[in-house]
Scaffold this motif. Structure first.
Motif, PDB file in Angstrom:
ATOM      1  N   LYS A  30      37.347  32.035  41.567  1.00  0.00           N
ATOM      2  CA  LYS A  30      38.765  32.347  41.371  1.00  0.00           C
ATOM      3  C   LYS A  30      39.045  32.721  39.919  1.00  0.00           C
ATOM      4  CE  LYS A  30      40.863  29.704  45.123  1.00  0.00           C
ATOM      5  NZ  LYS A  30      41.952  28.792  45.511  1.00  0.00           N
ATOM      6  N   GLU A  31      38.486  31.967  39.010  1.00  0.00           N
ATOM      7  CA  GLU A  31      38.692  32.255  37.589  1.00  0.00           C
ATOM      8  C   GLU A  31      38.126  33.620  37.214  1.00  0.00           C
ATOM      9  OE1 GLU A  31      36.879  29.017  35.581  1.00  0.00           O
ATOM     10  OE2 GLU A  31      38.504  27.580  36.037  1.00  0.00           O
ATOM     11  N   LYS A  53      40.320  36.491  38.674  1.00  0.00           N
ATOM     12  CA  LYS A  53      41.582  36.628  37.930  1.00  0.00           C
ATOM     13  C   LYS A  53      41.354  37.294  36.573  1.00  0.00           C
ATOM     14  CE  LYS A  53      43.942  32.729  40.115  1.00  0.00           C
ATOM     15  NZ  LYS A  53      44.467  31.344  39.944  1.00  0.00           N
ATOM     16  N   GLU A  54      40.249  36.963  35.919  1.00  0.00           N
ATOM     17  CA  GLU A  54      39.930  37.599  34.646  1.00  0.00           C
ATOM     18  C   GLU A  54      39.670  39.087  34.829  1.00  0.00           C
ATOM     19  OE1 GLU A  54      39.955  36.500  31.462  1.00  0.00           O
ATOM     20  OE2 GLU A  54      40.949  34.752  32.370  1.00  0.00           O
ATOM     21  N   PHE A  98      40.986  40.970  37.138  1.00  0.00           N
ATOM     22  CA  PHE A  98      42.279  41.610  37.410  1.00  0.00           C
ATOM     23  C   PHE A  98      43.025  41.907  36.112  1.00  0.00           C
ATOM     24  CE2 PHE A  98      46.880  41.276  38.189  1.00  0.00           C
ATOM     25  CZ  PHE A  98      47.042  42.305  39.105  1.00  0.00           C
ATOM     26  N   LYS A  99      42.909  41.027  35.150  1.00  0.00           N
ATOM     27  CA  LYS A  99      43.617  41.213  33.874  1.00  0.00           C
ATOM     28  C   LYS A  99      43.165  42.478  33.146  1.00  0.00           C
ATOM     29  CE  LYS A  99      44.390  36.271  33.012  1.00  0.00           C
ATOM     30  NZ  LYS A  99      44.062  35.116  32.139  1.00  0.00           N
ATOM     31  N   LYS A 111      48.246  46.920  36.578  1.00  0.00           N
ATOM     32  CA  LYS A 111      49.275  45.992  36.098  1.00  0.00           C
ATOM     33  C   LYS A 111      50.574  46.692  35.715  1.00  0.00           C
ATOM     34  CE  LYS A 111      47.977  42.496  33.592  1.00  0.00           C
ATOM     35  NZ  LYS A 111      47.348  41.718  32.498  1.00  0.00           N
ATOM     36  N   GLU A 171      50.565  39.496  37.088  1.00  0.00           N
ATOM     37  CA  GLU A 171      49.649  38.440  37.515  1.00  0.00           C
ATOM     38  C   GLU A 171      50.325  37.503  38.505  1.00  0.00           C
ATOM     39  OE1 GLU A 171      47.712  36.572  34.164  1.00  0.00           O
ATOM     40  OE2 GLU A 171      47.614  38.490  33.108  1.00  0.00           O
ATOM     41  N   PHE A 216      49.494  38.426  42.037  1.00  0.00           N
ATOM     42  CA  PHE A 216      48.068  38.407  42.393  1.00  0.00           C
ATOM     43  C   PHE A 216      47.604  36.973  42.621  1.00  0.00           C
ATOM     44  CE2 PHE A 216      43.501  38.526  41.294  1.00  0.00           C
ATOM     45  CZ  PHE A 216      43.073  39.559  42.110  1.00  0.00           C
ATOM     46  N   GLU A 217      46.945  36.736  43.760  1.00  0.00           N
ATOM     47  CA  GLU A 217      46.453  35.398  44.083  1.00  0.00           C
ATOM     48  C   GLU A 217      45.080  35.519  44.734  1.00  0.00           C
ATOM     49  OE1 GLU A 217      48.081  31.292  46.241  1.00  0.00           O
ATOM     50  OE2 GLU A 217      49.248  33.147  46.331  1.00  0.00           O
ATOM     51  N   VAL A 218      44.224  34.521  44.464  1.00  0.00           N
ATOM     52  CA  VAL A 218      42.854  34.537  44.973  1.00  0.00           C
ATOM     53  C   VAL A 218      42.666  33.405  45.984  1.00  0.00           C
ATOM     54  CG1 VAL A 218      40.402  34.547  44.371  1.00  0.00           C
ATOM     55  CG2 VAL A 218      42.097  35.403  42.730  1.00  0.00           C
TER      56      VAL A 218
END
Length: 816
Positions: A452-453, A456-457, A459-460, A466, A471, A474-476
Motif C-alpha cells: 500500500k505504501e 501510494k508513493e 501515485f504521487k 493529479k 490523493e 485515491f485508495e489502495v
C-alpha cells in the motif's frame, strides 16, 4: 411493475417483453407517460414495437375520452382500503392492518440487514407512497383538464426517474479481474477465471436482474462496421506482405508483428484456420452468421440460463479469444470480434441494485463504435477499480499506463469520484502452505502494508493524473478472492471493504427520499391551492417570493460570469503556449527514436484512424490529444476547482445548492400558506438535484470540446495523408501533417478556446433559464391559479407527511 401493465402486455401478445418492463419498474402511471425513446429501449424489435405503439395510442385516446384512468378495479379498491385503514389508525379510531410487506418498522423488530439490502422501513415507505400517488393520479384524470391539473399529472409521472452508478474495472489479463468481481458479488462461477488468453476488447457489464434467472445480452457492432474492418485488415495484411522485403536496414517496429497477429486472430476466430482461402466477397456471406442472425439484423441477442456456471459457458464464444473450453471441449467459431458489449444480469444481488460493474479493456478499441462506447462508459464511471497482481502492483507499467491514459476521461472529462487500486492474490507466496497459520498471517499483513505504501508513493509521481485527482480520491486495497471465498484467512482480505464501496453507492441513491419528497410537495400544492381562497395577503407572499427569486438569480449569474472570465484568462495563456510548442510536439510523434523504414505503417494507421492508433500491448498514439495537451493543461486546475468530482462546492454546484426562496422565514411571517411554501421548498430541492446532474453531464462536453475541435481541424490533413501508399509514404505523411499544422496553428487553437467558452456560456444560460422558468411556473401555480377544479387530498397528505418525517429521521440516524 403492477398487474395492469403485466395484463396489458399479455393481452397485446407481448409477454416476451414483460421482463424488460419489470426491470425498468414500469407501473401504470409511467406506462401512460412512455415516450418513443423509452419504448425503443424497452422493445428493441421493430415489429412488436410498432404493435405496442399503435395499441398504446389507442388506449390513451380511450383513456382521455372516458376521463378516467385505466387502473385494474382490484388495485384501486386495495389502495382505497389501505388509505382508509391508515387514516383510521393514525386518528386512533382503529388499528392499522397492513400486509407484512407494508408493516411499519415500529411494529416489528428490525431484521438484521444483509449486505446491500435496502432497509426494510425504507422499502415499506416507498411502496406506501407509490400506492398513494397511483391513487392521486387516478383522481386527477377524473378532473377537468387545466394548467394546474396537467402540471400535477406530469410531475407524478416524473417521480420514478432513476440512474445507475457505474464502477469501471481495469486491469491486464491475468490480474484477477474476473475472480475479484465474482468474489465481491458472491458468485464464484459467474465470470470465467484462470484464462490468460481472455479477450480484452469486449466490455462486460454485470447488473442485478429483477427476474429470478441469469441472462446475457449480446450487443454487436453493425455489419457495415465489420465489413469496413475486414476490408482494412485484409488490405493491411496484403500491403505488409508486399513490403516485407523493402526494409533494407532491417529495422522494423515490433508493433507490425503485433498488428499482423491481432488481425490474423480476429479473422481466424470467425472464419476458421482456412480464412486465407476465403475470397473477399465471401466474408459477409450469411452462412458465416447462421448462429447469430441478430448480427445481420442489427439486434441484441438475449440468452437465458439457470445457473452462473451455464451462463459462464454460454457467453464464452462471445467474450474469449481462446477456443479451448476445458474438459476436451473446443469451440468451432468465436464471435468476440463482432461483439460490442455483453451485459450479464444476475438474480438476487442486492449490491448491484443501483450499481453496474463494467469489466473494461485497457485503452479502448480500434473499432469506432466500440471505442465510442468505451469512452462514454469510462466518462460515466463514478468509481474506478484498477486491478494488479500484488507482487508487481507498484511497478506494473500497464496498470499505471491505464490510469495515465484515462485520467482526463474520468476526471475533468468524466464524473469519477474515487480511484481504487486493488492488489490481488495477496495470499500468493512461494512455499506459503509450509508456514504455520500465524506466520502466514504475518507474511500477508506485512506485505499488504508495504504494498500500500509503495503504490501510494507511485501515485504521487503522476503529476498529470493529479491534475484531475487528489490523493484523497485515491485508495489502495489488498485482496485475495480465493481466501475470501474458501480460505481460512478470509477476514484479512479487504473484499468486504469493496462490498461496502458498492453498498455506499447504493445508499447514495436517494430514490426513496427524492420520490417521497416530490410526492409530499405535489400533495402540498394540491391541498394548499384548494385552501388558498381562505387565506389573505397571498399577493404579499408572492411579491416577497418573487423578490427573493430575482435576488438569488443575480447571485447565480454573478458567480457564473466570474467563472467564465477565469476560464477565458487560462485559455488565452494556453493558446499562446500551444502555438509556440505544437511543432515540437509533432516532432516527437512523427520522428520518434529507433523508428525504421517500416514506421510508415504505424503512421499510416494513425492517419487512417483520425489521428489515433492503439497498438496491441503498447502505448496508444493520440496525435490529437498531444496537440491539445498544452491547452488542456492550462485549464485543468481551474476546471477541477470549478467542477469538483466530490462534494457540492464550486462556482456552479455551490451557488445552485445555496439557492433558496427563504420559505422557512416566510412561514413565520405569514399564516395559512405553509402548504404552498412546503411545495416551493421541495421544488427548490428538486431543481438543485436536477441541475447537479445536468452540470455533471454537461461539464464533460465542455472539457472534451478542446480535443474534439482539434480532431475536426486535423481531419482534412489526415484524409490527404491516408491517401499515400508505397513509395515515399512516410515522407509524404510527415510533410502533409507538418504543413497543415504550421498553416492552421494561428486559428486552430483559438477556435478550440472559443468552442469551450461557447459550451461554458451555453451551460450558464441553461442553468439560469432552468431556475428562472421553473420557479416562475411554481410561483404562478401556487399563488395565481384561478381554476381550483382539483381533488381533496387531505387524507393522503397527512399519510405522506408522516412517512416523509419517518424517512428523514431514518436517513439522519443512518448518517450519524
Amino acid at each position: 411493475m403492477d398487474d395492469f401493465v403485466r395484463d396489458k402486455l399479455r393481452q397485446w401478445r407481448l409477454s416476451a417483453w414483460i421482463y424488460r418492463f419489470k426491470d425498468q419498474e414500469i407501473d401504470t402511471e409511467s406506462f401512460f407517460g412512455l415516450e418513443d425513446e423509452d419504448i425503443k429501449d424497452l422493445i428493441p424489435k421493430v415489429g412488436p414495437r410498432v404493435r405496442f405503439k399503435r395499441r398504446l395510442k389507442s388506449l390513451r385516446q380511450q383513456h382521455k375520452q372516458n376521463q378516467e384512468t385505466e387502473f385494474v378495479p382490484s388495485e384501486e379498491m386495495e389502495t382505497l382500503s389501505y388509505l382508509n385503514e391508515f387514516s383510521a389508525s393514525t386518528s386512533g379510531t382503529a388499528k392499522r392492518k397492513l400486509e407484512p410487506e407494508f408493516e411499519s418498522s415500529a411494529e416489528k423488530p428490525a431484521a438484521k440487514q444483509h449486505c446491500g439490502a435496502v432497509p426494510f422501513s425504507e422499502a415499506r415507505i416507498l411502496s406506501d407512497v407509490k400506492k398513494i400517488m397511483v391513487h392521486i393520479h387516478s383522481k386527477l384524470f377524473q378532473q377537468d383538464n387545466n394548467k394546474l391539473n396537467n402540471f400535477l399529472k406530469n410531475e407524478i409521472t416524473k417521480l420514478s426517474i432513476d440512474k445507475r452508478e457505474m464502477v469501471g474495472v481495469f486491469g491486464k489479463t491475468g490480474a484477477g479481474k474476473s475472480s475479484l468481481i465474482n468474489a465481491v458479488i458472491g458468485q464464484a462461477n459467474l465470470l470465467p477465471i484462470g484464462d490468460l488468453n481472455a479477450c480484452t476488447s469486449v466490455m462486460i457489464k454485470v447488473e442485478a436482474n429483477m427476474e429470478d434467472k441469469y441472462e446475457a445480452e449480446i450487443e454487436f457492432i453493425t455489419k457495415e462496421e465489420w465489413q469496413d474492418e475486414v476490408w482494412s485488415m485484409c488490405q493491411y495484411l496484403c500491403d505488409h506482405m508486399d513490403q516485407e522485403n523493402d526494409d533494407e536496414d532491417g529495422c522494423q517496429d515490433d508493433s507490425d508483428d503485433n498488428e499482423d497477429d491481432d488481425y490474423e486472430n480476429k479473422l481466424s476466430a470467425l472464419y476458421g484456420k482456412d480464412r486465407k482461402q476465403t475470397k473477399p466477397d465471401e466474408f459477409m456471406d450469411p452462412k458465416n452468421f447462421r448462429e447469430i442472425p441478430e448480427f445481420l439484423q442489427s439486434k441484441t441477442k438475449t440468452l437465458t440460463f439457470h445457473s452462473a456456471e451455464m451462463l459462464s459457458e454460454g457467453i464464452a464464444k462471445y467474450t474469449k479469444n481462446d477456443p479451448n473450453q476445458g474438459e476436451g471441449k473446443k469451440l468451432k467459431r468465436l464471435y468476440w470480434p463482432l461483439v460490442k458489449c455483453v451485459t450479464v444480469k444476475v438474480p438476487n444481488i442486492p449490491l448491484l441494485q443501483h450499481v453496474t460493474l463494467v469489466d473494461l479493456p485497457g485503452n479502448g478499441d480500434r473499432n469506432k463504435s466500440r471505442d465510442q462506447m468505451w469512452k462514454e462508459i469510462v466518462g460515466k464511471c463514478s468509481t474506478v477499480w484498477i486491478v494488479a497482481f500484488i507482487t508487481r502492483s507498484a511497478s506494473e507499467i500497464e496498470s499505471w499506463q491505464i490510469l495515465k491514459s484515462t485520467a482526463s476521461l474520468m476526471g475533468n472529462g468524466g464524473e469519477c469520484q474515487n480511484i481504487h487500486f486493488i492488489c490481488t492474490k495477496s495470499d500468493v507466496f512461494e512455499d506459503f502452505q509450509q508456514h504455520t497459520a500465524e506466520d502466514r498471517l504475518n507474511l500477508i499483513l506485512d506485505r499488504n502494508m508495504k504494498t500500500k505504501e509503495a503504490v501510494k508513493e507511485e501515485f504521487k509521481k503522476l503529476h498529470n493524473v493529479k491534475k484531475h485527482f487528489s490523493e484523497d480520491n485515491f485508495e489502495v486495497f489488498t485482496v485475495s478472492s480465493k481466501e475470501f471465498l474458501v480460505g481460512e484467512l478470509k477476514e484479512h482480505s479487504e473484499i468486504p471493504k469493496l462490498q461496502k464501496v458498492l453498498q455506499d453507492l447504493n445508499d447514495c441513491h436517494s430514490e426513496t427520499l427524492n420520490y417521497v419528497s416530490g410526492a409530499y410537495g405535489i400533495l402540498s400544492l394540491i391541498q394548499g391551492t384548494s385552501l388558498r381562497g381562505t387565506v389573505g395577503k397571498t399577493e404579499d407572499v408572492y411579491d416577497e417570493l418573487e423578490k427573493n427569486k430575482n435576488s438569488q438569480l443575480e447571485l447565480i449569474k454573478k458567480s457564473l460570469d466570474e467563472t467564465y472570465s477565469d476560464f477565458e484568462k487560462c485559455l488565452n495563456e494556453g493558446v499562446e503556449k500551444s502555438k509556440s510548442c505544437c511543432e515540437n510536439t509533432l516532432r516527437t510523434v512523427l520522428h520518434p527514436r529507433r523508428s525504421g523504414r517500416s514506421f510508415w505503417r504505424t503512421l499510416q494507421c494513425v492517419v487512417q484512424n483520425g489521428g489515433i492508433y492503439k497498438p496491441r500491448k503498447k502505448q496508444e498514439i493520440n496525435l490529437n490529444m498531444k496537440l491539445t495537451s498544452p491547452l488542456a493543461n492550462s485549464i485543468d486546475e481551474e476546471f477541477r476547482k470549478t467542477f469538483p468530482t466530490k462534494g457540492k462546492n464550486g462556482p456552479f454546484n455551490g451557488v445552485i445548492n445555496k439557492f433558496s426562496l427563504d420559505t422557512e422565514k416566510l412561514k413565520s411571517k405569514y399564516s395559512g400558506v405553509d402548504l404552498l411554501l412546503n411545495f416551493l421548498k421541495t421544488e427548490e430541492e428538486k431543481i438543485q438535484s436536477e441541475l447537479n446532474k445536468v452540470i455533471r453531464d454537461r461539464k464533460k462536453t465542455v472539457y472534451n470540446s478542446l480535443t474534439k475541435t482539434i480532431e475536426e481541424s486535423m481531419k482534412p490533413c489526415y484524409k490527404k495523408a491516408a491517401g499515400f501508399s508505397k513509395a515515399d509514404t512516410l515522407k509524404n505523411i510527415r510533410e502533409t501533417i507538418e504543413t497543415h499544422v504550421k498553416k492552421s496553428k494561428d486559428t486552430m487553437f483559438d477556435k478550440a478556446k472559443d468552442v469551450m467558452l461557447t459550451e461554458l456560456k451555453s451551460l450558464e444560460d441553461d442553468i439560469l433559464e432552468s431556475v428562472k422558468s421553473t420557479m416562475e411556473e411554481c410561483l404562478e401555480l401556487s399563488f395565481r391559479t384561478d381554476d381550483h377544479s382539483i381533488p381533496d387530498v387531505s387524507t393522503e397528505l397527512g399519510i405522506v407527511e408522516k412517512l416523509y418525517d419517518e424517512l428523514k429521521r431514518n436517513t439522519k440516524d443512518a448518517v450519524n
